[in-house]
Design a protein around this motif. Sequence first.
Motif, short mmCIF file in Angstrom:
data_model
loop_
_atom_site.label_atom_id
_atom_site.label_comp_id
_atom_site.label_asym_id
_atom_site.label_seq_id
_atom_site.Cartn_x
_atom_site.Cartn_y
_atom_site.Cartn_z
N UNK A 1 -27.06 -9.38 36.80
CA UNK A 1 -27.82 -8.27 36.20
C UNK A 1 -27.98 -7.10 37.18
N UNK A 2 -28.08 -7.41 38.46
CA UNK A 2 -28.36 -6.36 39.46
C UNK A 2 -27.20 -5.37 39.60
N UNK A 3 -26.01 -5.78 39.19
CA UNK A 3 -24.85 -4.86 39.29
C UNK A 3 -24.32 -4.50 37.91
N UNK A 4 -25.09 -4.81 36.86
CA UNK A 4 -24.68 -4.48 35.48
C UNK A 4 -25.35 -3.17 35.08
N UNK A 5 -24.51 -2.18 34.78
CA UNK A 5 -25.03 -0.85 34.42
C UNK A 5 -24.83 -0.62 32.93
N UNK A 6 -25.87 -0.10 32.27
CA UNK A 6 -25.81 0.23 30.84
C UNK A 6 -26.17 1.70 30.68
N UNK A 7 -25.33 2.44 29.98
CA UNK A 7 -25.61 3.87 29.73
C UNK A 7 -25.60 4.12 28.23
N UNK A 8 -26.66 4.73 27.73
CA UNK A 8 -26.79 5.05 26.30
C UNK A 8 -26.54 6.54 26.12
N UNK A 9 -25.56 6.88 25.29
CA UNK A 9 -25.30 8.28 24.96
C UNK A 9 -25.79 8.56 23.54
N UNK A 10 -26.61 9.58 23.38
CA UNK A 10 -27.10 9.97 22.04
C UNK A 10 -26.34 11.22 21.60
N UNK A 11 -25.60 11.12 20.52
CA UNK A 11 -24.68 12.18 20.07
C UNK A 11 -25.29 12.91 18.87
N UNK A 12 -25.33 14.24 18.92
CA UNK A 12 -25.88 15.04 17.80
C UNK A 12 -25.11 14.70 16.51
N UNK A 13 -25.84 14.66 15.40
CA UNK A 13 -25.21 14.23 14.13
C UNK A 13 -24.19 15.22 13.59
N UNK A 14 -24.17 16.43 14.16
CA UNK A 14 -23.09 17.36 13.83
C UNK A 14 -21.83 17.02 14.62
N UNK A 15 -22.01 16.27 15.72
CA UNK A 15 -20.91 16.04 16.67
C UNK A 15 -20.24 14.68 16.46
N UNK A 16 -20.72 13.91 15.49
CA UNK A 16 -20.10 12.61 15.20
C UNK A 16 -19.47 12.68 13.81
N UNK A 17 -18.19 12.31 13.72
CA UNK A 17 -17.53 12.36 12.41
C UNK A 17 -16.97 11.01 12.01
N UNK A 18 -17.03 10.72 10.75
CA UNK A 18 -16.37 9.53 10.17
C UNK A 18 -15.92 9.92 8.77
N UNK A 19 -14.84 9.32 8.26
CA UNK A 19 -14.25 9.73 6.97
C UNK A 19 -13.88 11.21 6.98
N UNK A 20 -13.63 11.77 8.15
CA UNK A 20 -13.23 13.18 8.25
C UNK A 20 -14.38 14.14 8.09
N UNK A 21 -15.62 13.62 8.04
CA UNK A 21 -16.77 14.50 7.82
C UNK A 21 -17.83 14.31 8.90
N UNK A 22 -18.61 15.39 9.13
CA UNK A 22 -19.72 15.30 10.08
C UNK A 22 -20.76 14.33 9.51
N UNK A 23 -21.31 13.53 10.42
CA UNK A 23 -22.33 12.55 10.01
C UNK A 23 -23.50 13.26 9.34
N UNK A 24 -23.84 14.46 9.83
CA UNK A 24 -24.95 15.24 9.25
C UNK A 24 -24.67 15.54 7.77
N UNK A 25 -23.45 15.82 7.45
CA UNK A 25 -23.09 16.13 6.05
C UNK A 25 -23.07 14.87 5.20
#
Lengths: 67, 67, 67, 67, 67, 67
Positions: A37-61
């Motif tokens: 655990x002492x050498x295990x690093x975890x990084x959480x990235x929070x991505x704006x919902x305009x900046x994440x796309x799935x099905x070719x569309x912005x998550x916000x939409x």
Amino acid sequence: MPYINIKVTDENVTKEQKQQLIAGATRLVVEVLNKNPATTHVVIDEVHIDNWGVKGKQYSELINSQN
Amino acid sequence: MPYINIKVTDENVTKEQKQQLIAGATRLVVEVLNKNPATTHVVIDEVHIDNWGVKGKQYSELINSQN
Amino acid sequence: MPYINIKVTDENVTKEQKQQLIAGATRLVVEVLNKNPATTHVVIDEVHIDNWGVKGKQYSELINSQN
Amino acid sequence: MPYINIKVTDENVTKEQKQQLIAGATRLVVEVLNKNPATTHVVIDEVHIDNWGVKGKQYSELINSQN
Amino acid sequence: MPYINIKVTDENVTKEQKQQLIAGATRLVVEVLNKNPATTHVVIDEVHIDNWGVKGKQYSELINSQN
Amino acid sequence: MPYINIKVTDENVTKEQKQQLIAGATRLVVEVLNKNPATTHVVIDEVHIDNWGVKGKQYSELINSQN
């Protein structure tokens, strides 16, 4: 080592939830791969919902179209 | 799958441009690799111009030197 | 800048398809964001089908269960 | 090419320090691998201290416990 | 923390060069940001020259066109 | 979404262990953030022990010095 990166949309993830993600991800590599655990690093990235796309569309939409 | 990450400098990319990037990147892997749009994720990262370097210099400084 | 990373499963992507992905991703940021092709980098990562998971399962197992 | 990504916690890294990181990382790949500075990209990501975990704990909590 | 990722093309980087990259990148964040070498992780990714594109072309093709 | 990347050294991680990592990481974001397993992607990267550095040294050398 290991290094774990968790990318999620920026939808009000609380500090407590982040602590749970960090503890859970660390526990996972300790239990499965016997990592330190002492050498295990975890990084959480929070991505704006305009900046994440799935099905070719912005998550916000996609969210808007469901409301 | 696939997962596509587009990193650009934080220079006022509009919501509409982000939608075009997401749609275009999804269309690309559908057309070239016959992937499923429903499982194709696109994430856009906008990086501060102080935090991106090329030629050993901050992008912000390269812009200043051109003005 | 920009930097575009395309992660796909390691399922015999041909050299020609990689060229199409690189050309298409570059054209996308040129057309949408007016970026310079000469400073646009595209990196394709091919991930072993045991190493990619969705629905909590290895992609290799999902493929097997469909055959 | 190359592309170098430096992830650090968001603890008031100054603009000058970012310039030193960019110059130093570029000089490193020029000296060791004879790469071209003009095509060497460096991106610095600053991660909130709630979003970085080590030892199964948020970095913010580790700092608090030391104070 | 920090975590440093160096992506280069897969062009016979020697073990000794990798050691120099790791030592140099670590020294950089120690000197500039006063970070602890013991918690500084460096990961080198070597990318096949068909999988890296610039100017809309595969790096392998750019090399061929120069020879 | 989410997208989870687990980077570990290339030390004979078995297919079964990879399945456990994928299942565990998916379960984590389902339980903590109520995410949908069907859109949760997990990618495991295995890094050669010459290519991972900590304390300014290659992991391969740290292992050797312990044996």
